[in-house]
Structures are given as C-alpha cells and as structure tokens.
Design a protein around this motif. Structure first.
Motif, short mmCIF file in Angstrom:
data_model
loop_
_atom_site.label_atom_id
_atom_site.label_comp_id
_atom_site.label_asym_id
_atom_site.label_seq_id
_atom_site.Cartn_x
_atom_site.Cartn_y
_atom_site.Cartn_z
N GLY A 1 0.83 -1.20 0.00
CA GLY A 1 0.00 0.00 0.00
C GLY A 1 0.86 1.24 0.00
N PRO A 2 1.04 1.88 1.17
CA PRO A 2 1.81 3.13 1.23
C PRO A 2 3.22 3.00 0.64
N GLY A 3 3.92 1.91 0.93
CA GLY A 3 5.28 1.75 0.42
C GLY A 3 5.32 1.56 -1.09
N LEU A 4 4.39 0.76 -1.62
CA LEU A 4 4.33 0.53 -3.06
C LEU A 4 4.02 1.83 -3.79
N ILE A 5 3.02 2.57 -3.32
CA ILE A 5 2.63 3.81 -3.98
C ILE A 5 3.74 4.84 -3.88
N THR A 6 4.38 4.93 -2.71
CA THR A 6 5.49 5.87 -2.54
C THR A 6 6.63 5.56 -3.50
N GLY A 7 6.99 4.27 -3.58
CA GLY A 7 8.07 3.89 -4.48
C GLY A 7 7.74 4.17 -5.93
N ALA A 8 6.51 3.86 -6.34
CA ALA A 8 6.11 4.10 -7.72
C ALA A 8 6.09 5.59 -8.03
N ALA A 9 5.63 6.41 -7.08
CA ALA A 9 5.58 7.86 -7.30
C ALA A 9 6.98 8.45 -7.45
N ASP A 10 7.97 7.75 -6.93
CA ASP A 10 9.35 8.22 -7.07
C ASP A 10 9.81 8.22 -8.52
N ASP A 11 9.19 7.34 -9.35
CA ASP A 11 9.52 7.29 -10.78
C ASP A 11 8.57 8.20 -11.56
N ASP A 12 8.51 9.46 -11.16
CA ASP A 12 7.64 10.42 -11.84
C ASP A 12 8.29 10.89 -13.13
N PRO A 13 7.58 11.66 -13.97
CA PRO A 13 8.18 12.13 -15.23
C PRO A 13 9.51 12.86 -15.04
N ASP B 1 6.06 -4.04 2.64
CA ASP B 1 5.56 -2.97 1.78
C ASP B 1 6.69 -2.07 1.30
N THR B 2 7.56 -1.67 2.22
CA THR B 2 8.63 -0.73 1.88
C THR B 2 9.71 -1.39 1.04
N VAL B 3 10.12 -2.60 1.42
CA VAL B 3 11.12 -3.32 0.63
C VAL B 3 10.62 -3.54 -0.79
N THR B 4 9.36 -3.92 -0.93
CA THR B 4 8.78 -4.17 -2.25
C THR B 4 8.64 -2.87 -3.05
N GLY B 5 8.10 -1.83 -2.40
CA GLY B 5 7.87 -0.57 -3.09
C GLY B 5 9.15 0.08 -3.59
N MET B 6 10.18 0.12 -2.73
CA MET B 6 11.45 0.72 -3.15
C MET B 6 12.16 -0.15 -4.18
N GLY B 7 12.00 -1.49 -4.04
CA GLY B 7 12.57 -2.38 -5.04
C GLY B 7 11.93 -2.19 -6.40
N PHE B 8 10.61 -2.07 -6.42
CA PHE B 8 9.88 -1.81 -7.66
C PHE B 8 10.33 -0.49 -8.28
N SER B 9 10.48 0.52 -7.44
CA SER B 9 10.92 1.85 -7.91
C SER B 9 12.28 1.76 -8.59
N ASN B 10 13.24 1.13 -7.95
CA ASN B 10 14.60 1.07 -8.50
C ASN B 10 14.69 0.11 -9.69
N LEU B 11 13.87 -0.93 -9.69
CA LEU B 11 13.85 -1.83 -10.83
C LEU B 11 13.37 -1.10 -12.09
N VAL B 12 12.31 -0.31 -11.95
CA VAL B 12 11.80 0.46 -13.08
C VAL B 12 12.84 1.49 -13.54
N ALA B 13 13.47 2.16 -12.57
CA ALA B 13 14.52 3.12 -12.93
C ALA B 13 15.63 2.43 -13.71
N MET B 14 15.98 1.21 -13.30
CA MET B 14 17.01 0.46 -14.00
C MET B 14 16.60 0.19 -15.45
N PHE B 15 15.35 -0.22 -15.67
CA PHE B 15 14.90 -0.52 -17.02
C PHE B 15 14.83 0.75 -17.89
N ILE B 16 14.53 1.89 -17.28
CA ILE B 16 14.57 3.15 -18.04
C ILE B 16 16.00 3.43 -18.50
N MET B 17 16.95 3.29 -17.58
CA MET B 17 18.37 3.47 -17.95
C MET B 17 18.80 2.49 -19.03
#
Length: 416
Positions: free
Chosen positions: A10-22, A235-251
């Motif tokens: 919930g909060p951790g997933l949404i927070t992590g995803a929001a970190d990958d904003d435009p 929640d936090t481990v998953t959310g931040m992991g999702f955030s950095n994984l997406v950032a990695m794929f963008i790079m």
C-alpha cells in the motif's frame, strides 16, 4: 500471486512508484543516454538506503499515530518546522509543474493536439480524483496506476540487451570525477531520495490506521506491533525495489537505444520518448510515452498530497483523504491550490528543465535536515514509546542521511 501478500502492499508501493515520476524518468533517461550502463550501480546503492529512511518514516506514522509535520511541531522549534514546510511546498509545486508539462508533451506526441491542454486536463483530473474519492477507493486507483511503470520494463524487454555487459557495469563500475558524471550521480540521488516521499508515506500509514476501526497507534497497542511492522517492512522493501527496478529498465532502454546511437543529451522525459521512435520503433515509443502519462497521474497527487499533509500538520488542521471536502476544507485547499498552481506554471513559458533544476536544488536543501529530524524522531521514546527504531534501521537511515549530505555538498560544488 498470494492475495495476502498483495494486501500488505500500500503506502510503500505507492510511494516507491511515485518516485519514478516524469521528472525522475528524465533523469534516468539522461543517465542512460549519456553514460550507458555506467550509472546502474547508483540504483544498487540507493536501494537499501531508500528502504531504511522510508521504513523509519512509515514507522513514525504508524507507531505515533501522527504524520511527520505534527511530530516535528511537537518536538522541534517552530522556525524549523515552518522553514521545512515552506520549502517543501515550493519544491513540490515546481515539481508538479514539470511533471504535468511532461505529461502534456507525452500525450501530445501520442495523440496529437496541443500539449498545454493535455497538461491542463491532467491537472484537473488529478484534483478531481483526490477531492471526490474516499481514501480507500483512491488508494485502489493509485495501486492500479503503479502498473503504468511496467511500460518501461516492457519497453526494455523489446530490445536485445547485452546482459553480460550490463551485469559487469552494475557490479564493477568505472567511477569518474568529471563534473558531468558527479552532477548525474547527484541528480539520481536527489531523484530517488526526496523529502515529499517521507511525508507521504508517514501520512499514508496514519490514513491506514484511521481506516481500520480496530487499529490503534502502535505505541499504545503493542499487541498489534508485530504484524504491522512486518507489513511495513514487506511494503517498503517491495515498493522501493519496484521503484529502482523500473529506474534500471529506463536506464537500460535509453542506454541501448539513444546512447548507443549517439543521442546523449535528454532534456525531458517526452524528448526521450520522441528520440526512441526512429531507433526502437513506434511500439517502444508508445509504451514509453504512455508510461509518462500514467506515472504523472500517480506522482502529482503524491506531490500535492504530501504538501497538504505537511501544512495541515504544521497548522493543526484536520487532514485526511477519507474526509469529504466540507470536513477538511483547508487541507483540500492546499491540494487544489498546489496542483492548479503547478498546472498554471505550464502556461507561463517556464523552462521545464530550469524548473526541474531548481526543484532538485530545493529538495537537496530540504532533504538533509528533514532526514536528520526523521532519524531523531524515530529514536525518541516520547514519539515511539518502546518501539524506537532498531539498530539496523538506525544504521541504514544515518547512512542514507550522510550520503545525501555528501550529494548536497557535491551539488553546490558543481553550482560554482
């Protein structure tokens, strides 16, 4: 996938995803285009540090039953509180402007038409979602919007990537002291570790607490602590992991396409999408562009909401997305005002890259004192009772604070 596990997100997933904003997408795209796979190590480094500081923020909300601003007001001098909140508001409005401008540009690239009107529509839609949907329904909307980030995973997987080279670059990077390299590292740290994320995740834990009639602040309900602290960790481990994984794929995407074809200067996420089209094809271009719009719809409410939680906590106003507009007029006025102010900036001819630059400077200025305050709050028995943060989190949190302080010093060194 286990439904019980999903319910812990919930909060951790949404927070992590929001970190990958435009804005973040633009930063990661530039890193990939300019340095190829040479910046992937930054994401491996920031991941555990992000988990540490975000977990401390979440614990403060759930254990104390109050957001960060309320806790700062109760335990620190007023001048510190008001300075942090004022700078947070300004930085968030500028970031909202940059994100909404990028959304408008991306929508225009895909569908045609004027980017400004798409931007205006995105700003209005964001306001309506926050004002009209009760918290529990709104959270479900935000959870679904996190799926937009999978567009970047899909984009990268359409390419023939050299995974051996990628792994070598990530684990054995070639570091440099060149100004462009240092500036990009600082930009990545500033993008992944942002003050608004601390305020948002702590406040969302308070919202989750209020939404459950059987729940109490953990400092007063130790019997609930075990389950809730485990949930926060997952929640936090998953959310931040999702955030950095997406950032990695963008790079990876921009390194394998733009960087490999000599396109090394990216000034916005929309420009990155447009540059992909002749190199990676229409499908990759469309996925990248749609991702910008989806992540913007996720990030803008988080930016506006975190500012509203901070101001409301500082001013002792009622604040909850579960309340109707009439029950928390001042709180919602901040959300509406911040979002519309950011939208209006898109019509002023403001340079999006200059906006991002100054937003990063302000976030850097705010981040270190906020992180110091967060760590001190997490260790205080007057805030946390007997549930003060454990040694492992203290180490991660202070390491993250120290690293961010070094990044800010480097940022100001490059300003000269």
């Amino acid at each position: 996938m286990d439904k019980g596990w999903l319910n812990k997100l919930g909060p951790g997933l949404i927070t992590g995803a929001a970190d990958d904003d435009p804005s973040g997408i633009a930063t990661y795209s530039q890193a990939g285009a300019q340095f190829g796979y040479g910046m992937l190590w930054t994401l491996l480094l920031t991941y555990p540090l992000m988990v540490g500081i975000q977990a401390v923020s979440a614990r403060i909300g759930r254990v104390s039953g109050h957001g960060l601003a309320t806790n700062i007001r109760r335990h620190f001098p007023p001048w510190l509180l008001y300075t942090i909140v004022a700078l947070l508001l300004v930085a968030n409005v500028i970031n909202i402007a940059a994100d909404i401008a990028a959304m408008g540009q991306a929508a225009s690239l895909v569908a045609g038409g004027r980017a400004h009107w798409y931007a205006a529509g995105a700003g209005i839609l964001s306001v309506l979602l926050q004002v009209t949907l009760p918290y529990q329904r709104y959270v479900r909307v935000l959870k679904w919007l996190t799926l937009a980030l999978l567009a970047y995973v899909a984009t990268a997987l359409t390419l023939n990537l050299p995974w051996g080279r990628i792994l070598h670059a990530a684990l054995l990077p070639k570091l440099s002291w060149q100004p462009d390299y240092i500036t990009t590292v600082v930009a990545i740290f500033g993008t992944t570790i942002s003050p608004y994320l601390f305020f948002w995740q702590a406040s969302q834990e308070v919202e989750e607490l209020r939404a459950d009639p059987a729940a109490q602040p953990l400092k007063h309900a130790r019997q609930q602590a075990g389950a809730q602290l485990r949930r926060i960790k997952i929640d936090t481990v998953t959310g931040m992991g999702f955030s950095n994984l997406v950032a990695m794929f963008i790079m990876l995407t921009t390194a394998a396409t733009l960087g490999a074809h000599g396109v090394t200067q990216i000034e916005s996420s929309a420009q990155a999408a447009e540059a992909l089209r002749p190199i990676a094809g229409d499908f990759a271009f469309a996925l990248f562009s749609i991702g910008i719009v989806g992540t913007g719809l996720l990030a803008v409410p988080v930016l506006a909401g975190s500012a509203a939680y901070a101001i409301a906590g500082a001013m002792r106003w009622r604040n909850s997305l579960e309340l109707q507009l009439t029950g928390a007029r001042k709180f919602y006025a901040i959300i509406i005002g911040a979002t519309l102010a950011g939208t209006a900036l898109c019509f002023t001819g403001i340079d999006p890259m200059r906006a991002l630059y100054w937003s990063a400077v302000l976030n850097g200025v705010i981040a270190v004192p906020v992180m110091v305050v967060v760590m001190l709050l997490g260790a205080r028995r007057s805030v946390m009772g007997t549930l003060v943060i454990p040694p492992r989190l203290r180490v991660l949190g202070w390491l993250c604070t120290g690293l961010m302080a070094l990044a800010v010093v480097a940022m100001f060194a490059t300003l000269g």
